[in-house]
Design a protein around this motif. Structure first.
Motif, mmCIF file in Angstrom:
data_model
loop_
_atom_site.group_PDB
_atom_site.id
_atom_site.type_symbol
_atom_site.label_atom_id
_atom_site.label_comp_id
_atom_site.label_asym_id
_atom_site.label_seq_id
_atom_site.Cartn_x
_atom_site.Cartn_y
_atom_site.Cartn_z
ATOM 1 N N PHE A 166 14.314 -30.218 1.917
ATOM 2 C CA PHE A 166 15.416 -30.344 0.969
ATOM 3 C C PHE A 166 15.777 -31.799 0.710
ATOM 4 O O PHE A 166 15.642 -32.655 1.584
ATOM 5 C CB PHE A 166 16.661 -29.616 1.504
ATOM 6 N N TYR B 224 18.601 -29.542 -3.091
ATOM 7 C CA TYR B 224 17.563 -28.871 -3.860
ATOM 8 C C TYR B 224 16.242 -29.010 -3.121
ATOM 9 O O TYR B 224 16.034 -29.950 -2.330
ATOM 10 C CB TYR B 224 17.466 -29.387 -5.291
ATOM 11 N N LEU B 225 15.354 -28.055 -3.349
ATOM 12 C CA LEU B 225 14.043 -28.062 -2.712
ATOM 13 C C LEU B 225 13.274 -29.306 -3.142
ATOM 14 O O LEU B 225 13.282 -29.684 -4.322
ATOM 15 C CB LEU B 225 13.268 -26.796 -3.086
ATOM 16 N N ASP C 179 11.528 -22.126 -6.623
ATOM 17 C CA ASP C 179 12.656 -23.020 -6.860
ATOM 18 C C ASP C 179 13.908 -22.526 -6.148
ATOM 19 O O ASP C 179 13.880 -21.535 -5.404
ATOM 20 C CB ASP C 179 12.907 -23.215 -8.362
ATOM 21 N N ASP C 180 15.015 -23.230 -6.402
ATOM 22 C CA ASP C 180 16.263 -22.947 -5.683
ATOM 23 C C ASP C 180 16.879 -21.612 -6.089
ATOM 24 O O ASP C 180 17.610 -21.008 -5.298
ATOM 25 C CB ASP C 180 17.267 -24.082 -5.936
ATOM 26 N N PHE D 235 15.169 -19.131 -4.074
ATOM 27 C CA PHE D 235 15.756 -19.255 -2.736
ATOM 28 C C PHE D 235 17.064 -18.471 -2.653
ATOM 29 O O PHE D 235 17.328 -17.743 -1.687
ATOM 30 C CB PHE D 235 15.973 -20.738 -2.432
ATOM 31 N N GLN D 236 17.894 -18.590 -3.692
ATOM 32 C CA GLN D 236 19.159 -17.838 -3.751
ATOM 33 C C GLN D 236 18.904 -16.338 -3.643
ATOM 34 O O GLN D 236 19.575 -15.640 -2.865
ATOM 35 C CB GLN D 236 19.875 -18.138 -5.061
ATOM 36 N N GLY E 53 22.632 -20.699 -6.750
ATOM 37 C CA GLY E 53 21.565 -21.550 -7.251
ATOM 38 C C GLY E 53 21.671 -21.653 -8.760
ATOM 39 O O GLY E 53 22.005 -20.672 -9.429
ATOM 40 N N THR F 204 16.449 -27.467 -10.561
ATOM 41 C CA THR F 204 17.419 -26.538 -9.971
ATOM 42 C C THR F 204 17.999 -27.125 -8.686
ATOM 43 O O THR F 204 17.456 -28.063 -8.097
ATOM 44 C CB THR F 204 16.764 -25.180 -9.657
ATOM 45 N N MET F 205 19.109 -26.553 -8.260
ATOM 46 C CA MET F 205 19.761 -26.948 -7.011
ATOM 47 C C MET F 205 20.544 -25.747 -6.492
ATOM 48 O O MET F 205 20.619 -24.706 -7.140
ATOM 49 C CB MET F 205 20.690 -28.147 -7.216
ATOM 50 N N PHE F 206 21.124 -25.881 -5.313
ATOM 51 C CA PHE F 206 21.998 -24.832 -4.794
ATOM 52 C C PHE F 206 23.143 -25.479 -4.027
ATOM 53 O O PHE F 206 23.076 -26.654 -3.666
ATOM 54 C CB PHE F 206 21.225 -23.861 -3.887
ATOM 55 N N ARG F 207 24.183 -24.712 -3.831
ATOM 56 C CA ARG F 207 25.317 -25.218 -3.060
ATOM 57 C C ARG F 207 25.862 -24.111 -2.173
ATOM 58 O O ARG F 207 25.760 -22.920 -2.481
ATOM 59 C CB ARG F 207 26.420 -25.753 -3.958
#
Length: 540
Positions: free
Chosen positions: A410, A427-428, A437-438, A441-442, A454, A479-482
């Motif tokens: 990450f 983000y990955l 992608d993220d 992942f979500q 994500g 992409t990203m995640f939180r």
């Protein structure tokens, strides 16, 4: 046939018709009574042995003819709600989900009280004002000159921070309009379109302001290295038609605080040089009940200690720990600001000022916020803030340790362990080329009951709907995640989340590996399934 005979036949026909109508009426009444009797019998049964358990409400378009037992009604709701994601494992949303029994009782009391009716419920409105005053002093608002006359600081409890932002934006617009009219007395003011400077990390509330209130957005696009605006970038966007600058105290993407103190210093110089009066609204939807309890923020003038801060808004239902639908807005003063949105109401048997966009509203949020302030105190809020930050740091450290083929899994893009919201954003690593992608992942984490948000690093322009990059140095397809670490998330739960992430990554690695070895049809099937389900990632 004689007239007498004809009349007799007509009379007989009329009597038959009347009898038929009576029969139909009796049949209808009989059917209704049978329905009521059947419903009473149904309502007296165990819910899952009743007809209610067989009702397919997805296809129901009309209201039921007959009522049913209260226990059945509640069970109908519970059986549908249980199909939702688990609220306590929802790290996507900032909204508080934990309530003690006593505050649930307080919320239920508030559902019966219309806070708009100040003359009928004066003590409830005093609770509103007392809670408002606590919020205002927490944000270092100067005491107004008319405080002993009004009993409160300029502000209001609102329906979430969206209403608070809209009210603040309107005040800035009306304040600017008066100033501009004095400066250009010969120019029709309604023909001049005002603008508002804000980060591309804006919340949906501001999109509504731009669309509904005819205000032009002037965006400052941050770097993904900071997710914050700079004073110089803000300065470049300001002109004579700028009604204000919005500084976000805790953006919802990665939790960073815009440097209000730096923007304030810049505006002091800019206003002095140009003869302008551009002020700041602090959108503290998430940070308004976090920053006051962070020791590292004590010397940062993000609130009314900064002279150009005119208003601050926050969500009471986020880190204020109240129920959903609770918000707050506080203005520096009434004159030239909150007076623009105050409406005097007298038809409910007395006289009072309304500062909100809607009128009737329950007191539930006010009651729970009042309860929470007394239940926790500053010490309790400080402890919650410290616990959340510590758990966020635990997760952040765990993510940093994860690797893929000798490379970091990450890229962490949040601020770090302090001076920000308790949010872990990442983000990955694109360089690792993991094959997913993220958002994938979500969805994989959802199999472990956790909901992690994500989304793409892009936003839609409020007026043109054009999709644009969120930051200056990432593509809008990135992409990203939180993970929002709320008060109900304990260390044990955080450890479980880390384990769930590791297992989800193992599953995704297996799928990606299969795709690399010729499983292109599998990848296409997964993509089509996501599109069919509308799973594209969301930010809230």
């Amino acid at each position: 046939m004689s007239d007498a005979a004809s009349n007799a036949l007509l009379n007989v026909g009329a009597e038959v018709s009347q009898h038929e109508q009576r029969i139909k009426g009796l049949e209808s009444e009989n059917a209704m009574l049978r329905g009521m009797l059947a419903n009473m019998s149904n309502a007296s049964r165990h819910h899952y042995a009743s007809a209610d358990a067989m009702t397919n409400e997805v296809e129901t378009l009309v209201m039921p003819e007959h009522g049913t037992a209260a226990t059945h009604c509640l069970r109908l709701i519970k059986d549908r709600q249980v199909l939702d994601s688990r609220a306590v494992l929802n790290t996507s949303s900032y909204v508080n989900v934990f309530f003690e029994k006593e505050e649930m009782e307080a919320a239920a009391m508030g559902l019966r009280i219309n806070l708009a009716d100040q003359t009928v419920y004066p003590e409830s409105f005093k609770m509103h004002n007392n809670t408002l005053n606590m919020v205002a002093t927490l944000w270092n608002c100067p005491k107004p000159l008319d405080f002993y006359e009004t009993g409160s600081f300029p502000g209001a409890g609102t329906v979430g921070s969206t209403e608070a932002c809209l009210l603040s934006g309107l005040c800035l617009k009306f304040r600017w309009r008066e100033w501009y009219a004095r400066r250009h007395p010969d120019q029709p003011i309604l023909g001049v379109r005002p603008n508002l400077v804000i980060s591309t990390c804006f919340q949906a509330a501001w999109e509504k302001l731009f669309r509904y209130m005819d205000i032009e957005p002037k965006f400052v696009t941050p770097s993904c290295k900071s997710f914050t605006i700079s004073a110089e970038d803000v300065k470049a966007q300001i002109d004579e038609c700028t009604i204000g600058v919005v500084c976000i105290l805790g953006n919802h993407y990665a939790g960073q605080y815009d440097p209000v103190w730096e923007v304030d210093e810049m505006l002091t110089q800019l206003n002095s040089y140009n003869g302008w009066q551009v002020g700041i609204h602090v959108d503290a939807a998430s940070g308004g009940f976090v920053a006051p309890f962070q020791p590292e923020m004590a010397d940062k003038k993000w609130d009314f200690r900064a002279p150009n801060v005119l208003s601050i808004s926050a969500s009471g239902h986020k880190f204020g720990e109240s129920v959903c639908g609770t918000g707050w807005v506080v203005w520096r003063q009434r004159d030239g600001l909150s007076e623009h949105v105050a409406v005097s109401v007298s038809y409910l048997g007395g006289k009072g000022d309304s500062y909100t966009l809607n009128f009737s509203r329950p007191a539930a949020g006010i009651y729970v916020q009042y309860y929470k302030f007394h239940r926790l105190g500053k010490e309790g809020y400080s402890a919650l803030t410290a616990n959340r930050s510590a758990n966020a740091a635990f997760l952040r450290h765990a993510l940093r340790k994860m690797e893929f083929r000798g490379m970091p899994r990450f890229i962490i893009c949040d601020h770090g362990d302090d001076g920000c919201l308790p949010v872990v954003a990442a983000y990955l690593n694109p360089a690792a080329e993991m094959g997913f992608d993220d958002i994938d992942f979500q969805h994989a984490i959802m199999g472990h009951h956790w909901y992690v948000s994500g989304y793409k690093m892009a936003y839609n322009h409020p007026l043109t709907e054009q999709e644009l990059p969120l930051t200056t140095d990432t593509a809008q397809s990135q992409t990203m995640f939180r993970v929002v670490v709320k008060s109900n998330v304990t260390r044990n739960m955080m450890q479980n989340l880390v384990q769930s992430m590791e297992e989800a990554l193992m599953t995704l690695d297996s799928v990606a590996n299969a795709v690399r070895h010729g499983g292109h049809q599998l990848q296409r099937a997964m993509t089509l399934k996501r599109q069919d389900q509308g799973l594209t990632g969301t930010v809230c």
